[in-house]
Design an enzyme around this catalytic site. Structure first.
Site, mmCIF file in Angstrom:
data_model
loop_
_atom_site.group_PDB
_atom_site.id
_atom_site.type_symbol
_atom_site.label_atom_id
_atom_site.label_comp_id
_atom_site.label_asym_id
_atom_site.label_seq_id
_atom_site.Cartn_x
_atom_site.Cartn_y
_atom_site.Cartn_z
ATOM 1 C CB CYS A 1 -34.135 -85.602 53.031
ATOM 2 S SG CYS A 1 -36.108 -85.702 53.042
ATOM 3 C CE LYS B 1 -29.169 -79.215 49.749
ATOM 4 N NZ LYS B 1 -30.719 -79.765 50.165
ATOM 5 N NE ARG C 1 -36.861 -72.656 52.499
ATOM 6 C CZ ARG C 1 -36.724 -72.585 53.677
ATOM 7 N NH1 ARG C 1 -37.559 -72.814 54.578
ATOM 8 N NH2 ARG C 1 -35.615 -72.668 54.367
ATOM 9 C CG ASN D 1 -29.082 -75.287 50.933
ATOM 10 O OD1 ASN D 1 -29.573 -76.169 51.412
ATOM 11 N ND2 ASN D 1 -29.905 -74.476 50.001
ATOM 12 N N GLY D 2 -29.087 -72.749 52.907
ATOM 13 C CA GLY D 2 -29.945 -72.679 53.847
ATOM 14 C C GLY D 2 -30.203 -71.227 54.157
ATOM 15 N N GLY D 3 -31.605 -70.677 53.786
ATOM 16 C CA GLY D 3 -31.991 -69.451 54.439
ATOM 17 C C GLY D 3 -31.232 -68.237 53.424
HETATM 18 C C1 LIG Z 1 -40.614 -78.646 48.435
HETATM 19 C C2 LIG Z 1 -39.059 -78.973 48.637
HETATM 20 C C3 LIG Z 1 -38.553 -80.136 48.298
HETATM 21 C C4 LIG Z 1 -37.104 -80.400 48.411
HETATM 22 N N1 LIG Z 1 -36.578 -81.348 47.854
HETATM 23 C C5 LIG Z 1 -35.307 -81.553 48.029
HETATM 24 C C6 LIG Z 1 -34.841 -82.685 47.346
HETATM 25 O O1 LIG Z 1 -35.465 -83.507 46.777
HETATM 26 N N2 LIG Z 1 -33.390 -83.107 47.466
HETATM 27 C C7 LIG Z 1 -32.534 -81.966 48.428
HETATM 28 O O2 LIG Z 1 -31.402 -82.161 48.411
HETATM 29 N N3 LIG Z 1 -33.246 -80.966 48.799
HETATM 30 C C8 LIG Z 1 -34.480 -80.915 48.600
HETATM 31 N N4 LIG Z 1 -35.055 -79.676 49.507
HETATM 32 C C9 LIG Z 1 -34.249 -78.887 50.344
HETATM 33 C C10 LIG Z 1 -33.614 -77.904 49.517
HETATM 34 O O3 LIG Z 1 -32.665 -78.135 48.647
HETATM 35 C C11 LIG Z 1 -32.771 -76.926 50.760
HETATM 36 O O4 LIG Z 1 -31.788 -77.608 51.271
HETATM 37 C C12 LIG Z 1 -33.615 -76.483 51.509
HETATM 38 O O5 LIG Z 1 -34.689 -75.672 51.031
HETATM 39 C C13 LIG Z 1 -33.070 -75.000 52.279
HETATM 40 O O6 LIG Z 1 -32.480 -74.115 51.669
HETATM 41 P P1 LIG Z 1 -33.378 -72.814 51.229
HETATM 42 O O7 LIG Z 1 -33.365 -72.132 52.710
HETATM 43 O O8 LIG Z 1 -32.386 -71.841 50.160
HETATM 44 O O9 LIG Z 1 -34.674 -73.206 50.903
HETATM 45 C C14 LIG Z 1 -36.444 -79.353 49.285
HETATM 46 C C15 LIG Z 1 -37.071 -78.233 49.566
HETATM 47 C C16 LIG Z 1 -38.435 -78.084 49.417
HETATM 48 C C17 LIG Z 1 -38.947 -76.802 49.941
#
Ligand SMILES: Cc1cc2nc3c(=O)[nH]c(=O)nc-3n(C[C@H](O)[C@H](O)[C@H](O)COP(=O)(O)O)c2cc1C
Length: 257
Positions: A10, A49, A144, A121-123
């Site tokens: 993060c 992570k 997402r 993870n990611g996208g």
């Molecule tokens: C609103 C929001 C809150 C998130 N909070 C966390 C969190 O608390 N811990 C965490 O490991 N990742 C958190 N993430 C990141 C997601 O786990 C993920 O790594 C990131 O969205 C990329 O993956 P995606 O492209 O599938 O969305 C958050 C993402 C979003 C959009």
């Protein structure tokens, strides 16, 4: 909990000011100490992570150094958000979009650590892409996509675990009712739970009515679970397209009378 996951991916300022989150990618030894302490405190798996690296780190040695340190400390698995994080200059939202994705780097990590669980993870927008990723890694995490289009998860059990689970979005909505009722009884407002269900019918007939009723009617301070039923009834009527128009998704949607 079934697992404890330490998030060192993060990039938010608030997290960084407390010296946790993605800035910990710069100090693998400290993350390893955290993992060792967590392992000695719990019986469930402890995973980490992370990102590929931060700022101008070279993602080759940076990711390997973190992975090796935490695995040596007993880490049970790695979840890798397949892009770097920039610790300054980008918002958390931009940090989920701007640094380029490099799935190949995560696949290489898995090849180097064949005995360690590596998830990606990611996208990743769909189960088809998740399926392709599983040729290279042990797990796929949807962020997402799971939030904005949760109904894609209905096919996960059948497709990846061979379980013949129901595929019914309506049943999924109804399964939320006891939880929503429990939250309302605790003094929460309907909107606090309903807002996370807005995407449930995404791309399906009635989706717009569902969103509208939940977000407008559901925002009333006294809104109760009856709003969910009202929205579901609108979805059920949704295929009828009474004004002969289509929704912004291009799918037939119920228009307000
Ligand atoms: C609103 C929001 C809150 C998130 N909070 C966390 C969190 O608390 N811990 C965490 O490991 N990742 C958190 N993430 C990141 C997601 O786990 C993920 O790594 C990131 O969205 C990329 O993956 P995606 O492209 O599938 O969305 C958050 C993402 C979003 C959009």
């Amino acid at each position: 909990y079934d697992e404890i996951n330490l998030n060192v991916g993060c990039p938010s300022d608030r997290v960084r000011s407390g010296t946790f989150g993605a800035c910990l990618m710069l100090t693998p030894g400290l993350v390893a100490d955290c993992v060792a302490a967590m392992k000695s405190a719990v019986d469930v798996p402890v995973t980490v992570k992370c990102r590929l690296g931060v700022d101008d780190q070279d993602t080759g040695p940076a990711l390997d150094a973190l992975a090796d340190a935490v695995v040596a400390a007993g880490c049970d698995g790695l979840w890798v958000h397949a892009r770097k994080a920039w610790l300054s200059g980008l918002s958390p939202k931009e940090n989920r979009e701007v640094p380029p994705l490099d799935y190949g780097r995560v696949h290489a990590l898995k090849r180097r650590l064949p005995d360690v669980f590596v998830g990606i993870n990611g996208g990743i927008p769909s189960l088809d892409e998740a399926s392709r990723q599983l040729d290279h890694v042990d797990g796929v995490m949807l962020g997402r996509a799971a939030y904005h289009t949760p109904a894609i998860l209905l096919d996960v059990d059948r497709r990846f675990f061979g379980i013949d689970a129901p595929q019914d979005v309506r049943a999924a909505a109804l399964a939320m009712v006891p939880y929503v009722e429990k939250e309302l009884a605790r003094g929460a407002r309907l909107s606090q739970t309903a807002r996370h269900m807005l995407g449930l019918f995404h791309g399906r007939p009635g989706a717009r009515q569902w969103r509208r009723i939940l977000s407008v009617e559901g925002a009333r301070p006294d809104a109760g679970v009856e709003v969910l039923f009202e929205a579901l009834a609108a979805v059920e009527a949704g295929g009828l397209d009474i004004l002969g128009q289509t929704s912004e998704t291009g799918l037939i949607d119920l228009q307000p009378a």
